[in-house]
Design an enzyme around this catalytic site. Sequence first.
Site, mmCIF file in Angstrom:
data_model
loop_
_atom_site.group_PDB
_atom_site.id
_atom_site.type_symbol
_atom_site.label_atom_id
_atom_site.label_comp_id
_atom_site.label_asym_id
_atom_site.label_seq_id
_atom_site.Cartn_x
_atom_site.Cartn_y
_atom_site.Cartn_z
ATOM 1 N N GLU A 362 54.085 8.496 9.185
ATOM 2 C CA GLU A 362 53.315 7.997 10.344
ATOM 3 C C GLU A 362 54.227 7.319 11.362
ATOM 4 O O GLU A 362 53.845 6.387 12.064
ATOM 5 C CB GLU A 362 52.200 7.017 9.913
ATOM 6 C CG GLU A 362 51.326 7.471 8.746
ATOM 7 C CD GLU A 362 50.388 8.604 9.127
ATOM 8 O OE1 GLU A 362 50.798 9.454 9.926
ATOM 9 O OE2 GLU A 362 49.273 8.660 8.612
ATOM 10 N N GLU A 366 61.752 2.290 11.666
ATOM 11 C CA GLU A 366 62.703 2.173 12.773
ATOM 12 C C GLU A 366 62.030 2.595 14.091
ATOM 13 O O GLU A 366 62.223 1.949 15.127
ATOM 14 C CB GLU A 366 63.935 3.051 12.499
ATOM 15 C CG GLU A 366 64.834 2.535 11.385
ATOM 16 C CD GLU A 366 64.255 2.732 9.984
ATOM 17 O OE1 GLU A 366 64.680 2.019 9.062
ATOM 18 O OE2 GLU A 366 63.364 3.605 9.814
#
Length: 379
Positions: A362, A366
Amino acid sequence: MDFALNDDQAAIQAAARTFAEAELAPHSARWDEDREFPVETLRAAAALGFAGLYVREEVGGSGLSRLDAALVFEELSRGDVSVAAYISIHNMVSWMIDRFGNDAQRQRWLPRLATMELLSSYCLTEPGAGSDAASLATRAERDGDDYVLTGAKAFISGAGTSDLYLVMARTGEGGARGVSAFVVEAGTPGLSFGAQERKMGWNAQPTAMVHFDGVRVPAAHRIGAEGEGFRFAMAGLDGGRINIAACSLGGAGLALDTARAHLAARRQFGRPLADFQALQFRLADMATELEAARLMVRRAAHALDAGDPDATLYCAMAKRFATDGGFEVANQALQLHGGYGYLRDYPLERIVRDLRVHQILEGTNEIMRVIISRELLGR
């Protein structure tokens, strides 16, 4: 601000908890070991309204809020993280069709998606387009009343078992504005699947490549106009991030409860582990992190329900914080069990394996930081 659940929300939460305890938890270890996708159990969850949580009632959905859904996914994931996560993905597909599809599309697919007569998969990621999703290369070329799809998608939950594939494919220019969304039905000539991936976790749901070799799709299966698909995909992910964060809460909550019971029962040096202040403090930190994550998830769900212009920011924050924190709580719970935590006789090693991927899917955590920083800096 009112942090208490209302009566309806408490009832929804209790129904999900009861289902998880009775229908998911007793089988979770076996499903993981055997890599079994429990389709009939999924349909039993759908019978309670869990497959169309925020789909409109006129097409079979439950018409609930994103906050209601977060309560459901937290409870379901206490029974089985992998199964709950697949139900989340299925809900994302159903919502996208309900929100962006036309009436004919909604009537064609949603009643059967709501019962899980039809299972669904979300197809965005490609072998060469992961975090840079807007660079996807799967193409959809217009040919009369059809589109012809060519390309491949990677890491697709439900691949090979699902009945519907919501596919983002390029119909125009490079970048996000050239992407459109299509519903591809299982059995369409040219649609095929790679071998099932051998994964660290999430073993109670299939994952494979999806291949499109000249797949002919009616133009009536395009969701929205050409060029709107990437926007639809990102809108779906806002809700998906809340759901997967809630799944992390549930798995971590079970891990915390398991650790608490272990500290009370296990004795070393003539005393219960719960008597050692270092372990008391660790448990306190785990509980605090989990509660902070829960508040962030519910805040993000409220923002999405309210149409808050900062909803995407809150969803990214909640996803990052809850999935990082949930994994750490589960990992600490395993550590508190010592060698026992490493054994499959206990649920902890499975929870740790299942929750680890939540920091990746999803949108990686990061990328969540990229979204947050862009929102903060106006870039």
